[in-house]
Design a protein around this motif. Structure first.
Motif: not given
Ligand SMILES: NC(=O)N[C@@H](O)C(=O)O
Ligand code: NI
Length: 172
Positions: A105-124
């Protein structure tokens, strides 16, 4: 030492945009049906925990997140080589997700998301992500991830610290 910082602007979290990193966990009507004599709607099979490698087992925990100092600076990423990790918010507040597809990983390769309080995620499994990032004084999350055999130590946590670089999250 001055850090070489880039700016990352979080994008809205959607299933399609997050697909390379895992699954979005949201009450998706298309995957729901009524149960309990019609009094409850089951949003079924939204994500699948992947934790069985090397005798792992699924566990449920609660993370009580607190905000990091502003501006939020991404100085490292982590991943769990042996299992997925799911975060489901327990209150209606925005929160942030930072992931990276690259093997290193590098800073330039990172992607950021903003999630609502009704959204969860599962990192694979084995997906680079930043540890929990919240915006309110405290935000609780239900966590579904892996417990391994007692002797496995830190086998399921790999960290990568950026050297002399980083990313600042430009929160909208
Ligand atoms: N270390 C830990 O349990 N938490 C991290 O994995 C995280 O993604 O927040
Ligand atoms: Ni993690």
């Amino acid at each position: 030492m001055t850090l070489d910082l880039i700016e990352i602007r979080p994008e809205p979290l959607t299933k399609g945009a997050f697909a390379p990193f895992g699954q979005v966990i949201k009450a998706d009507h298309d995957k729901s049906y009524l149960i309990n004599e019609g009094t409850t709607r089951r949003f079924h099979d939204l994500a699948q925990a992947d934790v069985s490698d090397e005798e792992g087992e699924a566990i449920l925990s609660i993370f009580r997140g607190t905000p990091r100092p502003l501006p939020i600076t991404i100085a490292m990423m982590e991943r769990h080589p042996l299992g997925s990790q799911a975060f489901v918010p327990m209150q209606p507040a925005l929160w942030l997700i930072v992931v990276c597809e690259d093997e290193v990983p590098t800073p330039a390769g990172c992607r950021a998301f903003i999630a609502s309080g009704s959204q969860g995620v599962q990192y694979a499994k084995n997906v680079w992500h930043h540890p929990l990032l919240v915006l309110e004084p405290t935000q609780d999350f239900l966590i579904v991830d892996r417990k391994g055999p007692a002797d496995e130590g830190a086998a399921n946590l790999e960290e990568h610290w950026f050297e002399g670089t980083g990313a600042i999250l430009k929160i909208p």
